[in-house]
Design a protein around this motif. Structure first.
Motif, mmCIF file in Angstrom:
data_model
loop_
_atom_site.group_PDB
_atom_site.id
_atom_site.type_symbol
_atom_site.label_atom_id
_atom_site.label_comp_id
_atom_site.label_asym_id
_atom_site.label_seq_id
_atom_site.Cartn_x
_atom_site.Cartn_y
_atom_site.Cartn_z
ATOM 1 N N VAL A 19 0.840 -1.201 0.000
ATOM 2 C CA VAL A 19 0.000 0.000 0.000
ATOM 3 C C VAL A 19 0.875 1.251 0.000
ATOM 4 N N LYS A 20 1.919 1.240 0.822
ATOM 5 C CA LYS A 20 2.801 2.406 0.927
ATOM 6 C C LYS A 20 3.503 2.699 -0.395
ATOM 7 N N ALA A 21 3.759 1.655 -1.205
ATOM 8 C CA ALA A 21 4.477 1.828 -2.467
ATOM 9 C C ALA A 21 3.598 2.397 -3.585
ATOM 10 N N GLN A 22 2.274 2.458 -3.357
ATOM 11 C CA GLN A 22 1.398 2.998 -4.396
ATOM 12 C C GLN A 22 1.660 4.497 -4.570
ATOM 13 N N PRO A 23 1.550 4.986 -5.805
ATOM 14 C CA PRO A 23 1.937 6.386 -6.070
ATOM 15 C C PRO A 23 1.001 7.401 -5.400
ATOM 16 N N SER A 24 1.574 8.508 -4.945
ATOM 17 C CA SER A 24 0.792 9.634 -4.427
ATOM 18 C C SER A 24 1.654 10.884 -4.542
ATOM 19 N N SER A 25 1.146 11.865 -5.279
ATOM 20 C CA SER A 25 1.966 13.053 -5.533
ATOM 21 C C SER A 25 1.200 14.363 -5.411
ATOM 22 N N ASN A 26 -0.113 14.280 -5.179
ATOM 23 C CA ASN A 26 -0.923 15.485 -5.109
ATOM 24 C C ASN A 26 -0.725 16.169 -3.749
ATOM 25 N N GLU A 27 -0.193 17.372 -3.763
ATOM 26 C CA GLU A 27 0.146 18.070 -2.517
ATOM 27 C C GLU A 27 -1.088 18.400 -1.683
ATOM 28 N N ARG A 28 -2.191 18.773 -2.362
ATOM 29 C CA ARG A 28 -3.409 19.132 -1.644
ATOM 30 C C ARG A 28 -3.977 17.912 -0.911
ATOM 31 N N VAL A 29 -3.997 16.764 -1.608
ATOM 32 C CA VAL A 29 -4.500 15.541 -0.985
ATOM 33 C C VAL A 29 -3.611 15.138 0.187
ATOM 34 N N ILE A 41 -5.191 8.027 1.337
ATOM 35 C CA ILE A 41 -4.511 8.871 0.340
ATOM 36 C C ILE A 41 -4.203 8.062 -0.916
ATOM 37 N N LYS A 42 -3.681 6.836 -0.727
ATOM 38 C CA LYS A 42 -3.323 5.984 -1.863
ATOM 39 C C LYS A 42 -4.553 5.604 -2.679
ATOM 40 N N GLY A 72 -9.683 17.517 -2.685
ATOM 41 C CA GLY A 72 -8.491 17.748 -3.507
ATOM 42 C C GLY A 72 -8.800 18.053 -4.950
ATOM 43 N N ASP A 73 -10.116 18.036 -5.308
ATOM 44 C CA ASP A 73 -10.563 18.344 -6.662
ATOM 45 C C ASP A 73 -9.824 17.474 -7.696
ATOM 46 N N LEU A 74 -9.921 16.141 -7.508
ATOM 47 C CA LEU A 74 -9.230 15.206 -8.402
ATOM 48 C C LEU A 74 -10.044 14.833 -9.636
#
Length: 695
Positions: A29-39, A119-120, A447-449
């Protein structure tokens, strides 16, 4: 090497495997991508709020547990000044404290992974689609499942291996139950305070979306999902699993001593195979071609059930266990699945009850409430009958092992509870998936994704609500069988303390039994009222704070750039109120139990437990199912049914949901823990009630 020694070792190894699997899932789970600063920013608010609440709650509970440990050392199982063994009293104290620590550890792990997995899941919905998003939520929940069941199996195994003392097992179970009672009550008050306040001001008064960042209560609402539905429910199911094993082992030891057969080995064998089956089920969980998350969750549960049935049948054949006991276990498992299906019928928005309540909402909130209450009461019958049938069949299956001893039949009921809770690793995984998906939906909106990500997380959240209702029904039913078996454990402890058979059952014509039954039946209602009044008082304070912020913070209502609500104020109100309200309800239940025991003795306690069980199960099932029904009726309307968002039906359904929230997430799931706690208090104090009573 005896069978018991073999399965103690196997249980420790399977627990270690569960922890290793949980660590792998966590890293995945931790390795899944996440890059949105607001989220990430909003997610950090949720993580910080959840950790702060948990730390404050555990500090309060540490004081309670410390005081309880001192009283246990002085009085249990016998007062030290009356010739009680100091070593035995100290053993129970250590077991009790270990139960609280293991339970707290399970909640801590759940919070850590859930506040990361949300988050992920949100990010995966935007970048990868529904399948990776589903896996992020489910595997995040599975970390909790593996940690809880691994901890409970390891804890019971170590206590048994070290002490070989049934009373110490009850002490460990009491530690788990007492912490679970307050954790579930506190988390439930927190989450529903925020949820009700956010809904009433946001949706009903202002007509803004559920997770609109302008709403000051929105972060507290998301924090509540974690502290109530992750940490609280994890502690609840940890408690149920430990209590089912402890009650089964108490009677297995008592029966085995008379029959010359080691029945304890079967308990550990089936519990270990249940955890192993859950590991296989979690590994196999995938979404099919239809991309239906509800189907994926249900299929993984059915697969786990099938694997467990096959593995235990094979073990029964290989080790020449008694097939009657396997039959009792299989009955419990089967009835658990049936009760889950019943809960699904009354809470799934594809079925008539939810749609009928949505239709009734067009005529106003009074009809929303009336129809929801009616279907909630209707939903109780199949589950209560199912629990009764499983208890009756499992009792009669095993009574023939020793026809003259009622403990044999009660041991059958306890093994039905072990069977029903055998797949609890999968049940917790499904249950923890729900708040993770719910949080992810909020993060997508705040986060308006994008609309596509919102559509995906809406689908995941809807599945979580449906499955959560099923898991709650399952947990309540399992607690019901566990508590019936704890009544057998109480009888066993009384007879052992007396040195002869003084209890074979409880005659309700006996005025002492009847007195206890009347008091016991009233306790769940009073306990529920105290919790819901706590939510009511706390929510009123938070609604006033939300109004203040919208009134005083210029530009907040209009959503002007750079204007941010004071989220911390709402989190503080929910935290302080929950900590203030969580002790009185649980303390009240324990004090009344002790009072009934010293007034009417062991017969009054027998009636008290019987009344508490029947009344508690009925109320818990009613509140869980009616609350889930109101929630999904609201979501069905929000998806476009019966007028859609903003319609009069929607406003009525939101009001129904605010009534249902403390039903299904505060009082309902806390009742089964309350019943377990008072049953364990009765068993631990059996010798005192036998020696000292007014009548």
């Amino acid at each position: 090497m005896s069978n018991l020694d073999l399965f103690l070792i196997i249980s420790i190894l399977v627990s270690a495997l569960a922890f290793c699997f949980a660590a792998w899932l966590y890293r995945w789970v931790k390795a899944q991508p996440s890059s949105n600063e607001r989220v990430e920013e909003i997610g950090s608010y949720i993580r910080k709020g959840a950790k702060t609440f948990l730390r404050k709650e555990y500090l309060v509970l540490a004081k309670f547990c410390g005081a309880a440990a001192i009283l246990i050392f002085i009085f249990l199982p016998a007062p030290i000044w009356k010739g009680g063994s100091i070593l035995q009293n100290l053993t129970i104290v250590i077991a009790y404290l270990c139960g609280t620590i293991f339970s707290a550890f399970a909640g801590k792990i759940g919070i850590a992974v859930a506040t990361m997995a949300n988050i992920k899941t949100a990010e995966s919905a935007r970048s990868g689609g529904i399948r990776p998003s589903f896996l992020s939520a489910f595997r995040g929940g599975a970390v909790m499942g593996m940690a809880v069941v691994g901890s409970s199996l390891l804890g019971v195994t170590l206590v048994m291996a070290i002490t070989h003392d049934s009373t110490a097992l009850l002490g460990f179970s009491f530690g788990a139950s007492s912490l679970a009672l307050f954790a579930k009550a506190g988390g439930g008050i927190f989450t529903k305070t925020a949820d009700i306040s956010a809904d009433l001001v946001g949706k009903v008064e202002l007509g803004i979306p559920e997770d609109d960042p302008r709403n000051p209560a929105v972060i507290a609402d998301n924090v509540g999902d974690n502290v109530g539905d992750v940490a609280g429910m994890g502690a609840d199911l940890f408690d149920s699993n430990v209590a089912s094993m402890a009650s089964a082992l108490v009677m297995a030891i008592a029966l085995g001593n008379k029959m010359g057969v080691d029945y304890s080995a079967m308990v550990f064998c089936y519990a270990a195979l249940g955890l192993l089956s859950s590991i296989f089920g979690v590994m196999a969980a995938r979404m099919g071609k239809k991309d239906d998350p509800t189907m994926a969750l249900n299929m993984s549960t059915y697969l786990t059930t099938g694997i467990f049935a096959v593995l235990t049948a094979g073990a029964t054949y290989i080790f020449r266990f008694d097939w009657r006991i396997w039959g009792a276990t299989a009955i419990g498992l089967l009835v658990g699945v049936i009760i889950g299906i019943t809960s699904d019928y009354f809470t799934n928005d594809d079925k008539k009850p939810v749609r009928n309540v949505a239709k009734a909402s067009e005529s106003g909130p009074a009809f929303t409430i009336l129809s929801g209450i009616s279907y909630g009461f209707l939903s109780v019958l199949p589950s209560m009958v199912g629990i009764g049938i499983s208890a009756m069949i499992s009792y009669n299956l095993c009574a023939s092992i020793s026809p003259e001893d009622p403990i044999a039949g009660m041991f059958g009921i306890s093994m039905a509870a072990v069977g029903m809770l055998s797949i609890v690793g999968m049940i917790i995984s499904n249950d923890a998936y729900g708040p993770i998906a719910d949080n992810a939906r909020g993060l997508v909106e705040m986060g308006d994704l994008g609309d596509e990500a919102l559509k995906i997380t809406d689908s995941l959240d809807s599945a979580g609500n449906t499955v959560k209702a099923v898991t709650k029904g399952f947990a309540i039913a399992a607690a019901g069988l566990t508590i019936i078996s704890l009544l057998g454990a109480f009888m066993s402890e009384v007879n052992e303390a007396a040195g002869s058979v003084v209890l074979n059952g409880f005659d309700i014509i006996n005025p002492l039994v009847f007195f206890g039954m009347m008091v016991g039946a009233a306790i769940p209602a009073v306990f529920s009222a105290m919790l819901m009044l706590g939510v009511d008082r706390n929510a009123q304070r938070m609604v006033a704070e939300i109004h203040r912020q919208f009134r005083e913070i210029k530009g907040l209502k209009e959503g002007k750039p750079g204007v941010v609500p004071e989220y911390d104020k709402c989190i503080d109100i929910a935290t302080d109120g929950a900590l203030k309200e969580l002790i009185p309800a649980g303390f009240f239940s324990i004090i009344v139990t002790i009072a009934v025991g010293f007034i009417g003795g062991v017969n009054a306690i027998g009636g008290y437990l019987a009344g508490n069980i029947v009344s508690g199960l009925l109320l818990a099932l009613f509140m869980s199912n009616s609350g889930g029904l109101w929630d999904n009726a609201k979501k069905y309307i929000e998806a476009g049914g019966n007028g859609g968002k903003g319609s009069d039906a929607h406003k009525s359904a939101v009001i129904g949901d605010t009534v249902g929230d403390p039903f299904k997430d505060t009082a309902g799931p806390s009742i089964n823990t309350q019943i377990t706690v008072v049953s364990l208090v009765a068993s631990l104090m059996a010798s005192l009630f036998l020696s000292f009573s007014l009548f």
